[in-house]
Write a protein that holds these residues in place. Sequence first.
Motif, short mmCIF file in Angstrom:
data_model
loop_
_atom_site.label_atom_id
_atom_site.label_comp_id
_atom_site.label_asym_id
_atom_site.label_seq_id
_atom_site.Cartn_x
_atom_site.Cartn_y
_atom_site.Cartn_z
N VAL A 139 0.91 -1.35 -0.16
CA VAL A 139 -0.03 -0.02 0.05
C VAL A 139 0.91 1.16 0.15
O VAL A 139 1.86 1.24 0.50
CB VAL A 139 -0.81 -0.03 1.11
CG1 VAL A 139 -1.86 -1.20 1.27
CG2 VAL A 139 0.03 0.21 2.38
N VAL A 140 0.36 2.27 -0.45
CA VAL A 140 1.09 3.63 -0.53
C VAL A 140 -0.17 4.73 -0.37
O VAL A 140 -0.61 4.87 -1.35
CB VAL A 140 1.75 3.75 -1.91
CG1 VAL A 140 2.43 5.28 -1.96
CG2 VAL A 140 2.93 2.76 -2.35
N ILE A 141 0.01 5.18 0.67
CA ILE A 141 -0.91 6.08 0.85
C ILE A 141 -0.37 7.47 1.31
O ILE A 141 0.51 7.78 1.93
CB ILE A 141 -1.71 5.85 2.46
CG1 ILE A 141 -2.11 4.36 2.26
CG2 ILE A 141 -2.63 6.69 2.92
CD1 ILE A 141 -3.39 4.08 1.11
N THR A 142 -0.99 8.59 0.78
CA THR A 142 -0.65 10.00 1.10
C THR A 142 -1.64 10.80 1.48
O THR A 142 -2.92 10.45 1.55
CB THR A 142 -0.15 10.85 -0.36
OG1 THR A 142 -1.49 10.70 -1.06
CG2 THR A 142 0.74 10.09 -0.99
N SER A 143 -1.39 11.51 2.47
CA SER A 143 -2.52 12.64 2.94
C SER A 143 -3.27 13.48 2.00
O SER A 143 -4.34 13.54 2.37
CB SER A 143 -1.71 13.52 4.12
OG SER A 143 -0.83 14.59 3.13
N GLU A 144 -2.73 13.56 0.74
CA GLU A 144 -3.60 13.83 -0.34
C GLU A 144 -4.73 13.30 -0.43
O GLU A 144 -5.83 13.75 -0.76
CB GLU A 144 -2.78 14.30 -1.35
CG GLU A 144 -3.50 14.90 -2.57
CD GLU A 144 -2.61 15.37 -3.67
OE1 GLU A 144 -3.11 16.18 -4.63
OE2 GLU A 144 -1.46 14.84 -3.87
N GLU A 145 -4.68 12.07 -0.68
CA GLU A 145 -5.90 10.88 -0.88
C GLU A 145 -6.50 10.88 0.38
O GLU A 145 -7.90 10.36 0.45
CB GLU A 145 -5.30 9.74 -1.59
CG GLU A 145 -4.35 8.99 -0.72
CD GLU A 145 -3.83 7.72 -1.90
OE1 GLU A 145 -4.64 7.06 -2.41
OE2 GLU A 145 -2.56 7.73 -1.85
N ALA A 146 -5.86 10.79 1.58
CA ALA A 146 -6.59 10.53 2.74
C ALA A 146 -7.56 11.67 3.25
O ALA A 146 -8.44 11.42 4.09
CB ALA A 146 -5.69 10.02 3.83
N GLY A 147 -7.20 12.82 2.83
CA GLY A 147 -7.67 14.08 3.25
C GLY A 147 -7.33 14.51 4.55
O GLY A 147 -7.86 15.36 5.17
N ILE A 148 -6.23 13.91 5.22
CA ILE A 148 -5.74 14.44 6.67
C ILE A 148 -4.52 14.06 6.58
O ILE A 148 -3.90 13.08 5.92
CB ILE A 148 -6.60 13.75 7.64
CG1 ILE A 148 -6.43 14.32 9.18
CG2 ILE A 148 -6.44 12.17 7.72
CD1 ILE A 148 -7.11 15.56 9.17
N ALA A 149 -3.63 14.64 7.28
CA ALA A 149 -2.19 14.51 7.52
C ALA A 149 -1.69 13.75 8.90
O ALA A 149 -2.58 13.93 10.03
CB ALA A 149 -1.36 15.73 7.43
N LYS A 150 -0.65 12.89 8.92
CA LYS A 150 -0.06 12.73 10.02
C LYS A 150 0.32 13.67 11.10
O LYS A 150 0.76 14.83 10.48
CB LYS A 150 1.25 11.73 10.01
CG LYS A 150 0.91 10.55 9.11
CD LYS A 150 2.59 9.86 8.94
CE LYS A 150 3.31 10.76 7.76
NZ LYS A 150 4.52 10.00 7.45
N PRO A 151 0.12 13.99 12.01
CA PRO A 151 -0.18 12.65 13.02
C PRO A 151 -1.64 12.29 13.38
O PRO A 151 -1.82 11.59 14.26
CB PRO A 151 0.72 13.23 14.16
CG PRO A 151 0.37 14.77 14.39
CD PRO A 151 0.52 15.07 13.02
N HIS A 152 -2.53 12.90 12.62
CA HIS A 152 -3.97 12.58 13.00
C HIS A 152 -4.30 11.35 12.73
O HIS A 152 -3.92 10.63 11.79
CB HIS A 152 -4.79 13.36 11.97
CG HIS A 152 -6.18 13.40 12.50
ND1 HIS A 152 -7.17 12.67 12.38
CD2 HIS A 152 -6.83 14.58 13.07
CE1 HIS A 152 -8.23 13.17 12.97
NE2 HIS A 152 -8.00 14.26 13.20
#
Length: 222
Positions: A139-152
């Motif tokens: 899996v390759v996940i970015t905050s752009e597609e998740a709609g929220i950034a780490k550390p959330h």
Amino acid sequence: MQYQWVLFDADETLFYFDSKGGLGSLLARYNHTMTEQCYSNFQTKNQALWDQYHLGQIDMLTLQQSRFAHFGERFGVAPTVLNSQFQEAMVDNCPPMAGADALLKSLKGRAKLGIISNGFKAMQPGRLAKAGWHDIFDVVITSEEAGIAKPHPDIFHFTFEQMGGKPQKALMVGDNPHADVAGGAGVGLDTCWFNRHGKARPDGITPTFEVSALSDLQALLA
């Protein structure tokens, strides 16, 4: 192997991130010579915007537009276009971190591998292919597609959904003690702080492991 999954941050963990080289390449397209002051001004603004993004104070589009607003006015080009061109330039300015290739290849087949990045989705395929890692990650996940950034925690929960559910035992590896270590620990993951610059550990943050080189993590997981 004690972990079912090993999850990695991307920038400054698996890849060096030479933003100076990337910005220089972008500005050269417009016959603009980058000076040290020019880069310093960009970095100051860019870092402040990323800090706001990590805190959830601005969204990804605002970050993209704001960091290139000055150059957009100067060149008569939309900031989002400049942002896309910068991402293209960065594919050639993100070589693999020392020890990353050996580490990933030592883990492949022993655990599933993933990336959770606060970076841009469009950058990932090109630089993974350039590094020879197009088939390494599950899996390759970015905050752009998740709609929220780490550390959330929501970006981690989004990742778990793509993984088919949260694993019983997983390790999060990254260079940012807040985004990667605190963020991963907050959702029940073991964590490894990749502290290659020997920084002091922030108060209240206790990684499961701390390494100064990826070869040390390879030895720990051997």
